[in-house]
Design a protein around this motif. Structure first.
Motif, short mmCIF file in Angstrom:
data_model
loop_
_atom_site.label_atom_id
_atom_site.label_comp_id
_atom_site.label_asym_id
_atom_site.label_seq_id
_atom_site.Cartn_x
_atom_site.Cartn_y
_atom_site.Cartn_z
N LYS A 1 84.21 50.76 83.02
CA LYS A 1 84.63 50.59 81.62
C LYS A 1 83.43 50.13 80.80
O LYS A 1 82.56 49.42 81.32
CB LYS A 1 85.69 49.49 81.49
CG LYS A 1 86.88 49.64 82.40
CD LYS A 1 87.88 50.60 81.82
CE LYS A 1 89.14 50.64 82.69
NZ LYS A 1 90.00 51.77 82.35
N PRO A 2 83.40 50.46 79.51
CA PRO A 2 82.34 49.89 78.68
C PRO A 2 82.56 48.38 78.49
O PRO A 2 83.71 47.94 78.36
CB PRO A 2 82.48 50.64 77.35
CG PRO A 2 83.83 51.25 77.36
CD PRO A 2 84.27 51.39 78.79
N VAL A 3 81.47 47.64 78.51
CA VAL A 3 81.56 46.18 78.47
C VAL A 3 80.62 45.64 77.39
O VAL A 3 79.47 46.08 77.28
CB VAL A 3 81.17 45.56 79.83
CG1 VAL A 3 81.23 44.04 79.76
CG2 VAL A 3 82.08 46.06 80.94
N LYS A 4 81.14 44.69 76.63
CA LYS A 4 80.34 44.04 75.59
C LYS A 4 80.19 42.56 75.90
O LYS A 4 81.15 41.89 76.28
CB LYS A 4 81.04 44.20 74.23
CG LYS A 4 80.31 43.52 73.06
CD LYS A 4 81.16 43.50 71.77
CE LYS A 4 81.00 44.79 70.99
NZ LYS A 4 81.64 44.70 69.65
N TRP A 5 78.97 42.07 75.77
CA TRP A 5 78.73 40.63 75.86
C TRP A 5 77.93 40.20 74.64
O TRP A 5 76.87 40.75 74.36
CB TRP A 5 77.94 40.27 77.13
CG TRP A 5 77.46 38.84 77.13
CD1 TRP A 5 78.22 37.72 77.35
CD2 TRP A 5 76.13 38.38 76.88
NE1 TRP A 5 77.44 36.60 77.26
CE2 TRP A 5 76.16 36.97 76.97
CE3 TRP A 5 74.92 39.02 76.59
CZ2 TRP A 5 75.01 36.18 76.77
CZ3 TRP A 5 73.78 38.24 76.39
CH2 TRP A 5 73.84 36.84 76.48
N ILE A 6 78.49 39.28 73.89
CA ILE A 6 77.78 38.72 72.72
C ILE A 6 77.54 37.25 73.00
O ILE A 6 78.47 36.49 73.25
CB ILE A 6 78.61 38.90 71.43
CG1 ILE A 6 78.91 40.38 71.17
CG2 ILE A 6 77.88 38.26 70.24
CD1 ILE A 6 77.71 41.25 70.88
N GLU A 7 76.28 36.89 72.95
CA GLU A 7 75.88 35.51 73.23
C GLU A 7 76.42 34.58 72.14
O GLU A 7 76.29 34.88 70.95
CB GLU A 7 74.35 35.50 73.23
CG GLU A 7 73.69 34.23 73.66
CD GLU A 7 72.17 34.33 73.49
OE1 GLU A 7 71.46 34.04 74.45
OE2 GLU A 7 71.69 34.70 72.39
N GLY B 1 72.84 40.22 72.37
CA GLY B 1 74.09 40.90 72.69
C GLY B 1 73.79 42.17 73.46
O GLY B 1 72.71 42.76 73.29
N VAL B 2 74.72 42.54 74.33
CA VAL B 2 74.55 43.73 75.16
C VAL B 2 75.87 44.48 75.21
O VAL B 2 76.92 43.87 75.36
CB VAL B 2 74.14 43.33 76.61
CG1 VAL B 2 73.98 44.57 77.48
CG2 VAL B 2 72.86 42.51 76.61
N VAL B 3 75.80 45.80 75.10
CA VAL B 3 76.95 46.65 75.40
C VAL B 3 76.47 47.68 76.40
O VAL B 3 75.39 48.26 76.25
CB VAL B 3 77.50 47.35 74.14
CG1 VAL B 3 78.59 48.36 74.52
CG2 VAL B 3 78.04 46.34 73.14
N ALA B 4 77.26 47.89 77.45
CA ALA B 4 76.89 48.88 78.46
C ALA B 4 78.04 49.85 78.67
O ALA B 4 79.20 49.45 78.73
CB ALA B 4 76.54 48.20 79.78
N GLN B 5 77.69 51.13 78.78
CA GLN B 5 78.69 52.17 79.02
C GLN B 5 78.21 53.07 80.15
O GLN B 5 77.10 53.62 80.08
CB GLN B 5 78.91 52.99 77.74
CG GLN B 5 80.03 54.02 77.88
CD GLN B 5 80.35 54.70 76.56
OE1 GLN B 5 79.49 54.84 75.70
NE2 GLN B 5 81.59 55.10 76.39
N TRP B 6 79.02 53.19 81.16
CA TRP B 6 78.70 54.04 82.32
C TRP B 6 79.37 55.39 82.11
O TRP B 6 80.59 55.46 81.93
CB TRP B 6 79.22 53.33 83.58
CG TRP B 6 79.26 54.11 84.86
CD1 TRP B 6 80.36 54.33 85.63
CD2 TRP B 6 78.16 54.72 85.55
NE1 TRP B 6 80.02 55.03 86.76
CE2 TRP B 6 78.67 55.30 86.73
CE3 TRP B 6 76.79 54.86 85.28
CZ2 TRP B 6 77.88 55.99 87.65
CZ3 TRP B 6 76.00 55.53 86.19
CH2 TRP B 6 76.53 56.09 87.36
#
Lengths: 158, 779
Positions: free
Chosen positions: B278-284, B206-211
């Motif tokens: 925007k912050p983005v979450k991706w959960i496999e 899983g990845v969460v990214a915030q700019w």
């Protein structure tokens, strides 16, 4: 189209308008704010999402939130009381039945059901009782020890 | 077996004790924070469209319906992300072919699960709906998933530009193999496979990214084993400065090597977050995890062993074929090289020749999975040695003991260029044999066979290469770092460059600190997995946490103690001081100052010892002089049911020597879990692709991860041969169980079926396969 669903989670009533397809695990995690139940497979195999529904262990990734309407859910967050670990949690801690911890909340709920139904399980009873919960870290041996120890702890306090 | 609780005394030594873990309360109460638990304001959700074909050209992608769905914020395809750097391969080998690995497919897809497009929406359900609305017009092309078929001239070529599927050929030889074989009395040969496995960490990636637009800075949360390497590599892929990226590794739900990697999604999701602001979450999903997180193993190997009539092994000749999958992930080509290094096992023979061929296939890349190259080799070595024993009609234990490197020969330099640090290889064999009652079991076996029962006794004596490793032998540094900070209050904070994810270093490292500084476990906090907080580190893999990271910690603690002693001497006004049990005391004047008094003075700094800076904080980067080489013996007793092919495991005994034990309770946990993964490979697990590249085992419903009912009771013991490589004397234990297990298991079943003429069985030993062997006769 939404439905109003009211679920008592760990003794607190939560009412939300949800889509009929919303899974119970997402109701618990996204709307109630629980972080104990985990999504590990979405096919009801791994058991990381296990919670008690009216006292029975269920896989919350394989139920819709609407199916829990009017019912009581216990998640791992509901096991400890007033900051004191439940004997099952204490036993898991003592026996090193936890490694990465991802399966642990679901495993604990299955063990809760197992010991509620059978306070003195044999090793075989224990293994069958947690068969629906996968753990990739421990090889289950310390979990088996922990369940035996929890049974003894509960017996002593009963 | 009892467990001690957290002690309050400061004099009781904790290293070597069964201490329960500091990290457990948060895990037991559901209050740990895994990536999926992260909540950020205005968090968006990503879903990825993946190829359903093993090989295809992409003619056209229509994203219009997805973009029109309310709640969808953006859709990106390969054309949008062409400028993001390729997914990195950290390995260099002569002649290695490295295909450019874009974060989204460009005009072709190379395996089922290959990422084609990414959708971002305000809700996870909408993101998945939108992914389903993306229409990709594919033109399927022939695929190949069997590595041996992929080597044929007539095979479809995975990357047509390369002209063939051979990515590299690596050869290594030591001694004089041809003479050894020419002069051998006996030669045994066998094709031995090690099937593709799916690591199956219970937490998917899983990845969460915030700019952070104002700061021009990105925070990336990722479920990884290597936060610092990820920061360097993802920054490179994005073309940003390394210190503009912060990688945070929250709680990680298992890795087993599958998270020792940098995947397309880490750079992709960071790029998307920057792009949409925007912050983005991706959960496999689990299905994605099976399709596009690395697989392990994938070997087809040809082994030949030469020996004298008396059982002396004289040489080994091997051809290894590694199924690489469609791309190189971070360490893909390196994994089978580790197999080559392992080839001599625990044995003295000096003549080894190996040819390793890395082959592209239309499948997800293989890479490090628990043991990473070493289980593949050990399985085959221990199988072929058993075959030699059968050929010579020698007891398999006796044959091994005859060929072991002797205690007085350490450090022992092997034919493959390793220098084994220390060993007493016969000790775990004798101990395991005694526990299991080996001689008596062989008698029982005779009686069982006389009754027509299929009883087997299987032995493996494994060695492994751990504590990865000296930097000269590693793709990206093999050292590890630790900072020890005594805070003004006397509490101790440790920043470790390792990234534990279930192994329990918050406890074992705290035990080491507690013993060295004389503080309680509760006074110690171990911090890891945040590149903005912790100095650069390499991470957690290859059984290196304690043997390398723990050694860095130990060295830092020695400097801390020296500084505490200088302050103590000043405060006690004598040079005759010792730091012990949380105090500096002077044997000559009988006075003492506590750690808390010293640390208070170090930060107040109203008076300082000569040439001494204020504060107490030491950072060490520790470079190991060598790998460590754990070893052990596993013995497995089985009985096979003639009617069903079911294998009943009667006993499983393992005696592992991982050097000094810091916490035997945690070591047992590592061994049990390792054995479970070894048994998984031996008996049940197998990633299956069909000829068109479809992943048949694409969900947990189709892939047999061991359940509690499938596991035997594991009788685990140890011998302790300290490693001279690090100051703690530890060797590492994360992978031992897995490496030792599969050959013991398979040797046991082959032994059980040997009266039927069975000499070898490839894994997994499913009941169906065993039943067929029993009923079809000789293989």
């Amino acid at each position: 189209m939404t439905h109003t669903v009211s679920v008592t989670v760990n003794g607190v009533r939560h009412t939300h308008d949800v889509a009929p397809r919303m899974l119970l695990i997402h109701f618990l995690r996204d709307l109630v704010g629980a972080t104990g139940p985990h999504t590990g497979c979405e096919t009801s195999v791994c058991g990381s999402c296990t919670v008690l529904l009216d006292g029975m262990a269920v896989k919350s990734c394989a139920l819709f939130a609407v199916q829990a309407d009017g019912r009581e859910v216990t998640t791992v967050e509901g096991l400890a009381t007033n900051g004191k670990l439940h004997p099952i949690q204490e036993a898991f801690w003592n026996e090193h039945a936890v490694q990465c911890g991802f399966c642990t909340p679901g495993m604990l709920m299955s063990v809760k059901q197992l010991l509620d139904r059978n306070p003195n399980p044999t090793e075989s009873d224990i293994r069958h009782g947690i068969e629906g919960n996968l753990c990739r870290c421990t090889g289950y041996q310390h979990i088996v020890n922990a369940v035996k120890s929890a049974a003894a702890l509960q017996g002593a306090t009963r | 077996m009892s467990t001690i609780s957290v002690p309050s005394t400061k004099t009781e030594k904790l290293v070597g004790k069964r201490v329960r873990r500091k990290e457990d309360p948060r895990l037991l109460t559901g209050t740990a924070t895994y990536v999926e638990d992260l909540k950020l304001p205005d968090l968006h959700h990503a879903a990825i469209v993946r190829s359903p074909h093993g090989a295809a050209r992409i003619n056209r992608i229509d994203t219009s319906a997805a973009k029109a769905l309310p709640g969808v914020v953006a859709v990106f395809t390969g054309a949008d992300v062409r400028d993001i750097g390729g997914v990195p391969c950290g390995v260099t080998l002569p002649g290695l072919k490295v295909p450019k690995h874009h974060v989204l497919a460009q005009n072709r897809v190379y395996y089922v699960g290959h990422a084609v497009a990414v959708v971002v929406a305000t809700d996870r359900y909408i993101a998945r709906d939108a992914a389903d609305l993306i229409e990709v017009d594919y033109d399927p092309t022939p695929a190949v998933t069997d590595p041996e078929k992929a080597m044929a001239e007539s095979s479809p070529v995975v990357h047509p530009d390369f002209g063939s599927n051979i990515a590299f050929v690596y050869e290594q030889a030591g001694g004089d193999v041809d003479t050894a074989f020419a002069e051998a009395d006996v030669v045994v040969k066998q094709r031995i496979t090690s099937q593709r496995l799916i690591p199956t960490a219970l937490e998917t990636r899983g990845v969460v990214a915030q700019w952070h637009k104002g700061e021009r800075h990105i925070t990336l949360w990722s479920s990884t084993q290597i936060p610092h390497l990820m920061r360097s590599l993802v920054a490179g892929m994005l073309g940003i400065a390394e210190n503009d990226l912060r990688v945070i590794t929250p709680e990680v739900g298992g890795g087993f090597g599958s998270k020792l990697n940098v995947y397309a999604e880490e750079a992709l999701i960071a790029w998307v977050a920057m792009n949409i602001g925007k912050p983005v979450k991706w959960i496999e999903s689990r299905r994605e995890n099976y399709m596009c997180t690395i697989h392990g193993r994938g070997h087809v190997d040809y082994y030949e062993l030469a020996a004298k009539r008396d059982g002396t092994i004289t040489g080994m000749r091997v051809k290894l074929i590694q199924d690489l999958g469609a791309y190189h992930q971070l360490l893909t080509p390196l994994i089978p090289v580790l197999s080559v290094l392992m080839l001599p096992g625990l044995y003295r023979f000096r003549n080894v020749k190996a040819e390793l061929v890395g082959v592209f296939t239309n499948a997800v890349p293989t890479d490090a999975y628990r043991g990473a190259g070493r289980p593949e080799a050990t399985h085959a070595i221990e199988r072929i040695v058993d075959m030699l024993a059968a050929e010579l009609k020698m007891d398999p234990l006796e044959l091994r003991l005859k060929n072991f490197i002797k205690n007085e020969e350490f450090p022992f330099s092997t034919a493959t260029g390793l220098l084994y640090d220390s060993g007493n290889y016969s000790a775990p064999v004798f101990k395991a044999a005694e526990i299991v009652g080996y001689k008596k079991l062989r008698e029982e076996q005779k009686a069982a066979r006389a009754e027509g029962r299929l009883m087997g006794i299987g032995v493996s004596t494994y060695g492994e290469v751990c504590a990865m490793g000296p930097s000269a032998a590693m793709p990206a540094g093999g050292w590890e770092s630790a900072t020890v900070r005594v805070e003004p209050s006397g509490k101790v904070t440790v920043l470790t460059g390792t990234s534990p994810h279930g192994q329990g270093e918050e406890t074992t490292f705290a035990q080491i600190v507690a013993d060295e500084l004389g503080v309680s476990l509760d006074d110690v906090r171990i911090v890891h997995g945040d590149t903005a907080v912790v100095q650069y580190g390499i991470g957690t893999f290859g059984s290196r946490n304690t043997a390398v990271g723990g050694a860095a910690l130990y060295e830092a603690l020695q400097e801390v103690k020296a500084k505490l002693t200088r302050f103590g001497a000043m405060m006690l006004q004598t040079d005759d001081v010792l730091y012990e049990n949380g105090c500096c005391h002077s044997p000559s004047n009988g006075k003492q100052v506590t750690l808390q008094q010293i640390s208070g003075q170090a930060y107040l700094a109203t008076k300082l010892p000569p040439q001494t800076e204020p504060g107490i904080s030491v950072t060490k980067f520790w470079e190991p002089p060598n790998f460590t080489f754990p070893f052990g013996a596993h013995i497995c007793v089985t009985e096979v049911d003639r009617d069903t092919g079911h294998i009943d495991i009667k006993r499983y005994v393992c005696v592992d020597d991982c050097g000094k034990l810091i916490n035997p309770l945690l070591v047992a946990g590592q061994v049990h879990g390792g054995v479970a993964q070894g048994l998984g490979q031996a008996l049940w697990e197998q990633a299956v692709y069909d000829d068109s590249g479809q992943l048949i085992t694409g969900e947990l419903t189709d892939y047999a991860v061991p359940k509690a009912t499938m596991m035997p009771w594991i009788e685990s013991e140890h011998t302790e041969t300290p490693s001279p490589v690090n100051p703690l004397g530890v060797k590492g234990v994360g992978e031992a169980g897995t490496i030792g297990c599969s050959p013991a298991m398979v040797n046991s079943v082959v032994d059980a079926l040997s009266p039927l003429g069975v000499k070898h069985i490839d894994m997994p030993l499913t009941s169906e396969k065993i039943w067929k062997l029993i009923h079809a006769g000789v293989n």
